[in-house]
Design a protein around this motif. Structure first.
Motif, PDB file in Angstrom:
ATOM      1  N   ASP A 195       1.284   7.279  -9.532  1.00  0.00           N
ATOM      2  CA  ASP A 195       0.082   7.365  -8.441  1.00  0.00           C
ATOM      3  C   ASP A 195      -1.054   6.467  -8.213  1.00  0.00           C
ATOM      4  N   MET A 196      -0.831   5.018  -8.939  1.00  0.00           N
ATOM      5  CA  MET A 196      -1.410   4.096  -9.097  1.00  0.00           C
ATOM      6  C   MET A 196      -1.373   3.231  -7.814  1.00  0.00           C
ATOM      7  N   THR A 197      -2.207   3.323  -6.826  1.00  0.00           N
ATOM      8  CA  THR A 197      -1.867   2.509  -5.509  1.00  0.00           C
ATOM      9  C   THR A 197      -2.011   1.321  -5.702  1.00  0.00           C
ATOM     10  N   PHE A 198      -3.083   0.650  -6.546  1.00  0.00           N
ATOM     11  CA  PHE A 198      -3.119  -0.746  -6.830  1.00  0.00           C
ATOM     12  C   PHE A 198      -2.850  -1.228  -8.364  1.00  0.00           C
ATOM     13  N   ASP A 199      -1.942  -1.904  -8.363  1.00  0.00           N
ATOM     14  CA  ASP A 199      -1.595  -2.396  -9.999  1.00  0.00           C
ATOM     15  C   ASP A 199      -2.721  -3.200 -10.352  1.00  0.00           C
ATOM     16  N   PHE A 200      -2.439  -3.835 -11.554  1.00  0.00           N
ATOM     17  CA  PHE A 200      -3.562  -4.547 -12.172  1.00  0.00           C
ATOM     18  C   PHE A 200      -3.736  -6.048 -11.474  1.00  0.00           C
ATOM     19  N   GLY A 201      -2.380  -6.540 -11.060  1.00  0.00           N
ATOM     20  CA  GLY A 201      -2.283  -7.681 -10.363  1.00  0.00           C
ATOM     21  C   GLY A 201      -3.483  -7.665  -9.060  1.00  0.00           C
ATOM     22  N   ARG A 202      -3.044  -6.616  -8.236  1.00  0.00           N
ATOM     23  CA  ARG A 202      -3.963  -6.474  -7.117  1.00  0.00           C
ATOM     24  C   ARG A 202      -5.417  -6.284  -7.452  1.00  0.00           C
TER      25      ARG A 202
END
Length: 336
Positions: free
Chosen positions: A235-242
């Motif tokens: 449920d992490m909508t935005f990964d760390f790259g984003r």
């Protein structure tokens, strides 16, 4: 590879390479005296640090016992600390509790605030605050970057991630509404955060590091009682790259910048089943529990942290071994 900073050796501490099992460490002044110095010259320092890491693990070099209580946060101060809100379940719940819709833009454009980074408290230090301020913990995952170019793509930003850490992003909930009402963001309501004793390179996580996310449960105890264990990769909508690319949209990032995920939160079906006691995965902050209580009962029942309360935050690999060491912060009364 695992790295930590011991408190002695000046304001920025002393960099040590830590064994995989977190029992031994070795200072590396000939390579870099501080973690920031290593990050500033990562291409040169990283291979040398990795050689020491392998030697410490194999017992090929002398090493001292590793004491997590002697650690500062891996970066005792940083050039940048920006925290997102990548788990939109957390945002949705808070909005639902006050019968407000989540703006459509939240699902495409990450939320982010810039925190104070001139100093952090250590992983075993006290959170000193007034109970009337509404003291809360927020258990999160963070990354530390190398240099990131202005306008970097999410793929480029992900390649710039050097280290992964955990954080207790302390919040003073009762101060937040008045600050946000001014339309100028957090300041007094976001005091110094505490990061995990150890920072690890992404490869150290093995298969748990995938798609620029950490796919392991984040385990939280409040006063020695299990409070939450949501999976940070779910449920992490935005990964760390984003998230890193979002920060870099209008500015270049310097090596040693810290970017946070926001409070880890998993969707859990019916509200009553969300707590550990009822078979759910629980929560990573008191505000989320209080939100569930508001939705279910009309008002929150659980108080925020008080003097003497202690939160423990940690993460274990699939073999049950601690990855980052333990954050354990006790609340101490202001002026006590």
């Amino acid at each position: 590879m695992k790295l930590a900073t011991l408190k002695h050796g000046g304001r920025d501490g002393t960099l040590v390479v830590v064994s995989r099992d977190l029992t031994r460490c070795r200072a590396v002044p000939a390579i870099a005296r501080t973690l920031q110095a290593a990050l500033d010259d990562w291409a040169v320092c990283e291979p040398q640090l990795r050689q020491v890491y392998e030697a410490v693990n194999s017992g090929a070099v002398d090493a001292q016992p590793f004491d997590q209580a002697a650690c500062a946060s891996p970066l005792p101060r940083a050039y940048q600390w920006a925290d997102g809100s990548a788990y939109l379940n957390h945002v949705e719940l808070v909005r639902r509790a006050r019968n407000a819709e989540v703006p459509a833009s939240f699902y495409t454009d990450p939320l982010m605030y810039q925190g104070g980074s001139d100093s952090f408290i250590g992983p075993r230090d006290a959170v000193v605050a007034d109970e009337a301020w509404g003291i809360d913990f927020e258990a999160e995952v963070t990354v530390v970057t190398g240099d990131v170019a202005l306008g970097a793509s999410p793929e480029e930003a992900a390649q710039a991630i050097r280290l992964v850490m955990l954080v207790n992003d302390v919040s003073l909930r009762n101060l937040i509404p008045n600050e946000l009402a001014k339309g100028f963001g957090f300041f007094q309501s976001k005091p110094a955060s505490a990061f995990s004793p150890v920072a690890v390179t992404p490869d150290e996580l093995g298969a748990a590091w995938k798609d620029a996310k950490v796919h392991l449960p984040l385990v939280v105890h409040l006063n020695d009682k299990l409070f939450g264990k949501p999976n940070a990769g779910v449920d992490m909508t935005f990964d760390f790259g984003r998230l890193v690319a979002h920060v870099a949209k209008t500015r270049a990032l310097e090596a040693g910048s810290i970017i946070g995920s926001g409070t880890v939160s998993n969707k859990q079906g019916d509200l009553w089943g969300s707590s550990i006691e009822h078979g759910g995965v629980g929560y990573c902050c008191l505000a989320e529990l209080r939100t569930y209580e508001t939705i279910e009962q009309g008002k929150p029942a659980t108080p925020f942290m008080g003097d003497g309360d202690t939160v423990r935050i940690e993460m274990f690999d699939r073999e049950g071994r601690s990855v980052f060491g333990t954050i354990e912060n006790r609340v101490a009364a202001l002026g006590g």
